[in-house]
Design a protein around this motif. Structure first.
Motif, PDB file in Angstrom:
ATOM      1  N   ARG A  96       0.835  -1.207   0.000  1.00  0.00           N
ATOM      2  CA  ARG A  96       0.000   0.000   0.000  1.00  0.00           C
ATOM      3  C   ARG A  96       0.873   1.262   0.000  1.00  0.00           C
ATOM      4  O   ARG A  96       0.615   2.216  -0.740  1.00  0.00           O
ATOM      5  N   GLU A  97       1.932   1.271   0.813  1.00  0.00           N
ATOM      6  CA  GLU A  97       2.822   2.431   0.860  1.00  0.00           C
ATOM      7  C   GLU A  97       3.553   2.617  -0.463  1.00  0.00           C
ATOM      8  O   GLU A  97       3.729   3.749  -0.930  1.00  0.00           O
ATOM      9  N   ASN A 100       1.128   4.149  -2.823  1.00  0.00           N
ATOM     10  CA  ASN A 100       0.941   5.575  -2.531  1.00  0.00           C
ATOM     11  C   ASN A 100       2.102   6.411  -3.072  1.00  0.00           C
ATOM     12  O   ASN A 100       1.891   7.507  -3.590  1.00  0.00           O
ATOM     13  N   TRP A 103       1.598   6.858  -6.736  1.00  0.00           N
ATOM     14  CA  TRP A 103       0.567   7.862  -7.014  1.00  0.00           C
ATOM     15  C   TRP A 103       1.096   9.271  -6.775  1.00  0.00           C
ATOM     16  O   TRP A 103       0.691  10.218  -7.452  1.00  0.00           O
ATOM     17  N   ASP A 104       2.021   9.431  -5.808  1.00  0.00           N
ATOM     18  CA  ASP A 104       2.646  10.744  -5.610  1.00  0.00           C
ATOM     19  C   ASP A 104       3.355  11.198  -6.880  1.00  0.00           C
ATOM     20  O   ASP A 104       3.300  12.371  -7.264  1.00  0.00           O
TER      21      ASP A 104
END
Length: 170
Positions: A96-97, A100, A103-104
């Motif tokens: 998940r990290e 993320n 996506w950043d």
């Protein structure tokens, strides 16, 4: 050809390692071992190699399989289950990290495009990464391009990712 118990055990051990290497679920049906299909039920706990291969041509009764699995699982301590669940949770959090952070990067490229006076989706890198993250059909173009470009590069054959459904034969 008769299959000895040792051959069946060797097959089961190899199948268990193969499954673990490919992230297979503890229960699945496979074909290929001497042209016979097998359903494999494996212990879901980390560091436990226990499993049971059941031929699909003559499967055991569901009650017998459940009793066999329950008997095995009863031999594990509750701490084993908790440790395995925590390891799975840690893996999920790490994925998940990572997602993320990717996506950043997409958002950075989109915002940079806006600051240049362009449409947010005009950046081709952001489009490709976004397509990869959400699994759109456009990502198949990326896999195709990777495959084509890698054909002439030494050591780069078969580096394109393969969808999980294809790896699992679905």
């Amino acid at each position: 050809m008769n299959i000895t118990e040792k051959q069946a055990a060797d097959h089961a051990a190899l199948a268990g390692m193969w499954k673990a290497d490919r992230g297979k679920a503890p229960h699945y049906t496979a074909k290929g071992f001497l042209s016979a299909g097998w359903t494999c039920i494996a212990c879901p706990l980390d560091d436990c190699d226990w499993h049971h291969d059941d031929p699909t041509g003559r499967p055991a009764a569901p009650e017998a399989l459940e009793a066999k699995v329950r008997e095995h699982l009863a031999g594990h301590d509750l701490v084993d289950f908790l440790r395995s669940l925590q390891a799975a949770r840690d893996s999920i959090v790490a994925v998940r990290e990572s997602n993320n952070r990717a996506w950043d990067i997409v958002n950075l490229h989109r915002l940079q495009a806006v600051h240049r006076g362009e449409h947010p989706a005009s950046d081709p890198f952001a489009q490709m990464l976004s397509a990869a993250l959400v699994g759109t059909a456009e990502h198949e173009d990326v896999r195709r391009q990777v495959t084509e470009l890698s054909e002439d590069v030494v050591g780069a054959h078969n580096i394109a990712s393969v969808p999980a459904a294809e790896r699992q034969g679905k």
